[in-house]
Design a protein around this motif. Structure first.
Motif, PDB file in Angstrom:
ATOM      1  N   GLN A 112      33.859  35.781  30.988  1.00  0.00           N
ATOM      2  CA  GLN A 112      34.770  36.437  31.912  1.00  0.00           C
ATOM      3  C   GLN A 112      35.842  37.135  31.097  1.00  0.00           C
ATOM      4  N   LEU A 113      36.249  38.303  31.565  1.00  0.00           N
ATOM      5  CA  LEU A 113      37.404  38.955  30.964  1.00  0.00           C
ATOM      6  C   LEU A 113      38.633  38.469  31.695  1.00  0.00           C
ATOM      7  N   LEU A 114      39.656  38.108  30.963  1.00  0.00           N
ATOM      8  CA  LEU A 114      40.904  37.697  31.591  1.00  0.00           C
ATOM      9  C   LEU A 114      41.930  38.782  31.324  1.00  0.00           C
ATOM     10  N   LEU A 115      42.507  39.298  32.393  1.00  0.00           N
ATOM     11  CA  LEU A 115      43.472  40.375  32.262  1.00  0.00           C
ATOM     12  C   LEU A 115      44.817  39.916  32.785  1.00  0.00           C
ATOM     13  N   GLY A 116      45.836  40.109  31.985  1.00  0.00           N
ATOM     14  CA  GLY A 116      47.189  39.879  32.461  1.00  0.00           C
ATOM     15  C   GLY A 116      47.652  41.163  33.124  1.00  0.00           C
ATOM     16  N   VAL A 157      50.021  43.771  35.589  1.00  0.00           N
ATOM     17  CA  VAL A 157      51.425  44.130  35.577  1.00  0.00           C
ATOM     18  C   VAL A 157      52.210  43.255  36.568  1.00  0.00           C
ATOM     19  N   ASN A 158      51.525  42.636  37.501  1.00  0.00           N
ATOM     20  CA  ASN A 158      52.205  41.725  38.435  1.00  0.00           C
ATOM     21  C   ASN A 158      52.354  40.339  37.838  1.00  0.00           C
ATOM     22  N   ASP A 159      52.090  40.196  36.549  1.00  0.00           N
ATOM     23  CA  ASP A 159      52.184  38.904  35.871  1.00  0.00           C
ATOM     24  C   ASP A 159      51.220  37.888  36.448  1.00  0.00           C
ATOM     25  N   GLN A 160      50.047  38.347  36.789  1.00  0.00           N
ATOM     26  CA  GLN A 160      49.018  37.417  37.225  1.00  0.00           C
ATOM     27  C   GLN A 160      47.830  37.527  36.274  1.00  0.00           C
ATOM     28  N   VAL A 161      46.982  36.529  36.311  1.00  0.00           N
ATOM     29  CA  VAL A 161      45.813  36.527  35.441  1.00  0.00           C
ATOM     30  C   VAL A 161      44.592  36.773  36.314  1.00  0.00           C
ATOM     31  N   LEU A 162      43.884  37.851  35.993  1.00  0.00           N
ATOM     32  CA  LEU A 162      42.729  38.261  36.767  1.00  0.00           C
ATOM     33  C   LEU A 162      41.495  37.935  35.955  1.00  0.00           C
ATOM     34  N   ALA A 163      40.531  37.269  36.568  1.00  0.00           N
ATOM     35  CA  ALA A 163      39.288  36.939  35.865  1.00  0.00           C
ATOM     36  C   ALA A 163      38.181  37.816  36.411  1.00  0.00           C
ATOM     37  N   LEU A 164      37.572  38.607  35.540  1.00  0.00           N
ATOM     38  CA  LEU A 164      36.492  39.492  35.967  1.00  0.00           C
ATOM     39  C   LEU A 164      35.242  39.149  35.174  1.00  0.00           C
ATOM     40  N   ASP A 165      34.121  39.063  35.887  1.00  0.00           N
ATOM     41  CA  ASP A 165      32.863  38.756  35.226  1.00  0.00           C
ATOM     42  C   ASP A 165      32.502  39.862  34.246  1.00  0.00           C
ATOM     43  N   LYS A 166      31.943  39.462  33.115  1.00  0.00           N
ATOM     44  CA  LYS A 166      31.441  40.460  32.176  1.00  0.00           C
ATOM     45  C   LYS A 166      30.318  41.276  32.806  1.00  0.00           C
TER      46      LYS A 166
END
Lengths: 998, 179
Positions: A865-869, A871-880
């Motif tokens: 999974q890609l984890l993106l921080g 701009v809303n200061d949240q951590v988004l997990a997106l499947d590769k």
């Protein structure tokens, strides 16, 4: 018959079923807090104002160096509300007005009023300001515009502004530089009603005093005096009677008296007559003292009384050691109190401080207390005093103190009422560590007790599952889930969920957080990084895993290495410190006489599992650590194949170096250790006039890859290009990337390179016209995903590059492969020819990204999974899987079976894919992913001002039962089935017998 | 006799036998329960002819037994076609039973042809046919296994779990970590 293909197919089947059944990662409401935790911090406090009068809750409003303002509960230290302002929005002043407004001044030009009870913004106003001057906010005792709200006064450079307290409207503005040609440095209220004094500079060598009419803003009564040298503008101490400043060369202390005739008399006193050893860091400690001034040098602090008629300075008190002086607090009409916190003695675990509260003129001591603080808080650096009325109507005092580790503590009656670990708001680097192994010898009674508890808990759980539980029982089940006792044990667990997070903070403190609930297991203010007399202060840079015992050195404790950089101007350039992770003690430290620009972590470990590190200094020499004979012998075998590279962002170049021979200690001016000379092997020169390097990304050094091949749905095979020395470099053109709109979109280009850092070979180059940075990227296994801005479409985009190695394709038949006759496990060299195939695809993306990383699992089998921080200061997990260049608009059934999604123009984001669910990790800066021992699970630690920790399972949890699995239900079902089998057997036997007798 | 046909009774004794009067008077009466009509008519044929008949009959039966897997084969083929070509519980079950049946049949090949064992009958050809048909059934099973993708016949099956190769060289570094 268990061919790999069968296994792969079965796995695939499970994955597909799992993906089809639920593609979301969401939690149920009652699962919040079971695996994850969230801690809120505010940072190092620089301003604090108390609100203790009145009937409302007692609170303290603080502003911090991390640009947060917060209202804290004075009894517990909990946050009532908090706002984090922008990165450049420094808070310069903080006041509470009329018991209900919190007023802040930011950057000298923005004044905001917040509602004290709930933190709502009431108004915000912009005023004209000069940057880089002393500035301040004063709440006026008068109401200029007559709306029954006291007004405010802001001085910023030479511009004086009065602002309406009710709505932030500007009442009047005066430019003192324009009208009177003076630069106001400080304004104080005058004893007379409606007047204030402004003190500032007049010309180059003069000080000037003006009287300000607060109603109209008229400046009058300009007085000036010439000085012999320039004044330091940093610390200006002004009262209604006199002003004190240091000369910029710190030679003498200048007192300017304001006498009854409104004349300015300047008296200069040489510092050497007060302090025997002025040192280098002379400063006025607190500039809001009544009657006295405090002057501190390196090793001592003096309290000086100023004679208001002659300007003579007389010594009141001489304090040695670390001292913090609070501002003077007005207790009654004419009475002031000031707190002095001085370091008294050092204990083994606790330091003792004296908190003394002085009355008017420092002549009497109102209160004296000794307070013990844990030694990892260091010295007290700031103190804020607050008074309260005791039951016998006398005044008691409490003090809010800021420790050397940036922590905030409230001291009252010799006790620490509460402490906030606000140093954790400024984590510099973080690293995971294992907990100690569980020792044998658990008593039987404990197990039995546990068993009973366990059964009881599970029966309750079962009742909850069957909707039979009462609300009380439901609450108990939820409590039990949240407070699982084994979650916070200080030993390793079977699944590898319990670990230590070793975090290094900006203050030079290292702490170990437990992943179970985030509590601090131990803290250490690293002794060798602290500033001491004659030594520089060290800024911590990075943590490295020095010793990770896992095989033959299991009984050793893990050790981390801290690298720190010294403040400039000293012979010592850096420091290394080794910390035992289980005990929390410093094992060893070394001061370095060279600046370390890079640290290369080699794959070699010595017999005690210490990893060999190369420290590259600014002369490109490599220093080998640990500096032992054994490590040297190990490294010499390896040296021929060790390289390092450097990315020079200033010159837009990359250089690669190889190691030469050991430098002879006698010729090379080397005192200790093993040092290797290096030789430049290659350089890549990016066109400096057009392109500039923005992002350089490498693979995580501890990443584990399961296999080098990728099997397609038609059973073809692709070989991943798994070169560990690959680096992703992104450059933007044209060079001036800062100004938006300065160049048209047609001129903008983003170029990405894949570079082999051993040979300097550019393996691939992609140019994206009309794109611009900032670029965030992740490099993992054989793929890169990067994020940038599309100027044409005015949207963010993400691209994926997947790199496959065509040269490794087997040209042999299956029979030969069966016999193992293939070259695929031969070590690869960067010098061997490669034939790469790079597949690429781009997608639109909705969010601005602050930081990016990828999950890591124990064996690398699980999907990523890609984890993106965001701009809303949240951590988004997106499947590769969303970033797969083989996605097509209409995938064939075989491709669908393989898990390829239909191509869409943008990456879909479902609200359930936020790992942080409803939380925000304020000021998110970094993401750390740690493999658990359970292959399906990766642990995620996000840090910024707040801390957040959770688990993520990119391919669902396929290797363990979910935590809400009802064992009791299973047990009951089995028992019931077993009983029913017995009963029916008996019944049928009887029936048969009866039949036979018929 | 009629009542015996219903299957409720396995044997019957006719105490008042109507056929008794027709039997020769010289002979003692037949024992109770003995019925002449139940004796095999073939036994009455002369010995040589009887033997020949028996041999050809056994041969015939052996061939029948040898051809039995054909039915099975057709049945299996139909089931496999029904099961489709994706891997799931049903198709795996069918395929493995298709593989197992021929194996178990071949294991018990002796038992199948035991009743027809005779000095005069040659069982070689039926056995060969039986074996061939079972092997064909097994081939069908293997073919099905392959279409399901469960046979390691591709390079990917031998290389899919290949560990990543070691790198000879090692490089580290990056941009300067100094503040």
């Amino acid at each position: 018959m268990a061919s790999p293909r069968l296994r792969a197919s079965l796995c695939q089947l499970f994955v597909v079923v799992a993906c089809l059944s639920s593609t979301c990662l969401a939690l149920y409401e009652d699962q919040v807090g079971v695996r994850d935790w969230h801690q809120q911090y505010i940072g190092r406090v620089k301003h604090a104002v108390f609100q203790t009068q009145g009937t409302g809750r007692k609170r303290v409003v603080v502003a911090t160096e991390q640009n947060a303002i917060a209202s804290l509960n004075l009894r517990t230290g909990d946050i009532y509300w908090r706002h984090v302002l922008g990165e450049t929005d420094n808070i310069d002043a903080l006041e509470i007005s009329m018991g209900k407004y919190v007023l802040t001044l930011s950057k000298g030009n923005t004044v905001r009023a917040w509602h004290l009870p709930d933190g709502a913004l009431i108004w915000e106003t912009r005023i004209q300001a000069f940057q880089g001057f002393n500035l301040g906010l004063i709440k006026l005792p008068v109401d200029i515009d007559g709306d029954k709200v006291n007004d405010l006064f802001v001085y910023s450079g030479s511009i004086l502004t009065a602002i309406s307290g009710a709505d932030g409207a500007t009442l009047w503005r005066v430019d003192a530089a324009g009208s009177k040609n003076i630069f106001i440095e400080k304004v104080v209220l005058a004893p007379e009603e409606g007047k204030a004094y402004g003190l500032g500079f007049f010309g180059i060598m003069g000080v000037a005093l003006v009287e300000i009419d607060l109603k109209t803003g008229d400046l009058s009564d300009l007085k000036s005096a010439e000085l012999s040298s320039m004044l330091s503008t940093e610390h200006l101490h002004v009262t209604s009677d006199y002003a004190v400043a240091l000369q910029s060369d710190a030679e003498s202390l200048v007192v300017a008296l304001i006498n009854s005739h409104k004349e300015l008399i300047v008296v200069e006193t040489p510092v050497s007559s007060i302090l025997t050893n002025p040192g280098t860091s002379l400063k006025l400690l607190s500039t809001n003292l009544e009657g006295v001034i405090s002057l501190s040098s390196d090793d001592q602090t003096v309290i000086l009384k100023v004679d208001p008629t002659t300007g003579k300075l007389s010594l009141v008190e001489r304090l040695t050691g670390a001292v913090a002086v609070s501002d003077s607090l007005s207790v009654l009409d004419d009475k002031y109190a000031t707190a002095i916190v001085e370091f008294s003695e050092e204990g083994s675990a606790q330091n003792v401080f004296n908190l003394r509260v002085k009355g008017n003129d420092f002549s009497d001591e109102v209160q004296k207390e000794t307070v013990k603080l844990p030694s990892h808080r260091g010295f007290i650096q700031k103190a804020f005093l607050n008074a309260y009325v005791r039951t016998d109507r006398s005044h008691g005092f409490r003090a809010l103190v800021v420790g050397e580790d940036d922590s905030l503590s409230l001291l009252q009656q010799g006790e620490v009422v509460w402490t906030r670990e606000d140093g954790l708001a400024s984590i510099v680097d973080a690293s995971p560590a294992e907990l100690p192994l569980e020792k044998d010898g658990v008593s039987v009674a404990e197990v039995e007790h546990d068993l009973a508890e366990w059964l009881k808990g599970h029966i309750m759980k079962m009742k909850a599952t069957l909707f039979l539980a009462t609300p009380d029982e439901l609450a108990a089940v939820q409590r039990a889930r949240l407070n699982q006792a084994d979650k916070t044990k200080h030993t390793r667990d079977h699944n590898g969920f319990r670990k230590l997070l070793v975090v290094l903070t900006k203050a030079g403190k290292i702490s170990a957080l437990h992943t179970g609930d985030g509590h601090v297991v131990w803290s250490l203010l690293v002794p060798s990084l602290r500033a001491s007399y004659g030594n520089p202060r060290f800024s911590p840079l990075k943590i490295f895993q020095w010793q990770v015992p896992h095989q033959h050195a299991l009984d050793e404790n893990p050790v981390v290495l801290i690298l720190a950089q010294a403040d400039p101007g000293y012979d010592v350039k850096g420091a290394l410190s080794w910390i035992d992770v289980h005990k929390g003690t410093e094992l060893q430290s070394v001061k370095l006489s060279y600046s370390v620009t890079q640290v290369v972590t080699t794959p070699v470990t010595d017999s005690s599992e210490q990893r060999l590190h190369l420290l590259i200094d600014n002369r490109k020499r490599a220093h080998l650590f640990p500096a032992t004979e054994e490590s040297l012998a190990l490294f010499l075998k390896y040296k021929e194949n060790a390289y390092f590279y450097e990315v020079d962002k200033a010159d837009q170049k990359m250089h690669g170096y190889g190691l030469l021979d050991l430098v002879d200690p006698s010729t090379g001016n080397i005192k200790e250790g093993y040092v290797f000379e290096s030789r430049k092997l290659w350089s890549i020169v990016f066109p400096a006039e057009t392109e500039s390097i923005t992002t350089v990304v490498t693979r995580k050094s501890d990443e584990v890859t399961h296999t080098q091949t990728k099997v397609l749905s038609n059973r073809d095979i692709l070989f991943k290009y798994l070169n560990k020395n690959l680096v992703f470099v992104a450059t933007v053109a044209p060079k001036d990337k800062s100004q938006v709109g300065a160049v048209s979109p047609e001129e903008k280009t983003l170029v990405v390179y894949l570079v082999d850092t051993v040979t300097g070979r550019i393996l691939h180059r992609v140019s994206h016209p009309n794109m611009q940075g900032p670029v965030h990227a992740v490099l993992s296994e054989n793929w890169v995903v990067y994020h940038y801005f599309n100027l044409r479409q005015h949207r963010y985009e993400m691209s994926v590059l997947e790199i496959y190695d065509q040269s490794r394709l087997p040209d042999k038949g299956v029979i030969q492969l069966m016999l193992g006759q293939h070259n695929s496990s031969v070590p690869i060299s960067s010098y061997s020819p490669v034939n790469l195939e790079v597949k690429q695809q781009s997608y639109f993306f909705t969010f601005t990204v602050k930081t990016m990383t990828v999950t890591s699992t124990a064996k690398g089998i699980t999907a990523k999974q890609l984890l993106l921080g965001t701009v809303n200061d949240q951590v988004l997990a997106l499947d590769k899987r969303l970033f797969d260049p083989r996605r097509t608009l209409t995938p064939t059934p075989a491709e669908q079976e393989e898990g390829i999604l239909p191509l869409t123009d943008s990456i879909p984001i479902s609200p359930q894919s936020y790992l942080t669910h409803s939380y925000q990790v304020e000021g998110l800066r970094g993401l750390l992913t740690i493999p658990a021992r359970l292959e399906s699970t990766s642990l995620v630690f996000a840090y910024g001002l707040d801390l957040f920790y959770t688990h993520t399972a990119p391919s669902k949890i396929y290797d363990s039962l979910t935590e809400d699995f009802s064992y009791a239900l299973l047990l009951v079902t089995i028992v019931v089935l077993f009983l029913s089998i017995i009963v029916t057997y008996v019944l049928s036997e009887r029936r048969e017998l009866a039949e036979k007798w018929k | 006799m009629e009542r015996g046909g219903k299957g409720a009774r396995k044997w019957a004794v006719e105490l008042h036998d109507a056929a008794h009067s027709s039997s020769s008077k010289d002979l003692p009466p037949d024992p109770l329960g003995f019925s002449r009509s139940m004796t095999d008519p073939e036994e009455t044929v002369s010995g040589k002819q009887k033997k020949e008949n028996e041999a050809s009959w056994k041969q015939h039966k052996a061939w029948e037994a040898a051809q039995a897997p054909v039915k099975n084969l057709l049945m299996m083929g139909f089931m496999m076609w029904m099961a489709g070509s994706t891997v799931h519980l049903f198709s795996i079950g069918i395929t493995f039973s298709a593989l197992w049946q021929p194996v178990s049949a071949l294991q018990s090949i002796g038992k199948v042809f035991e009743p027809f064992q005779d000095a005069n009958t040659s069982l070689l050809l039926p056995k060969v046919a039986f074996t061939a048909l079972n092997l064909a059934a097994m081939g069908l099973g293997l073919w099905k296994l392959n279409t399901l993708g469960l046979l390691p016949t591709h390079a990917s099956d031998w290389l899919s779990n290949l560990a990543p190769p070691q790198s000879v060289e090692f490089s580290g570094g990056g941009s300067s970590i100094l503040l």
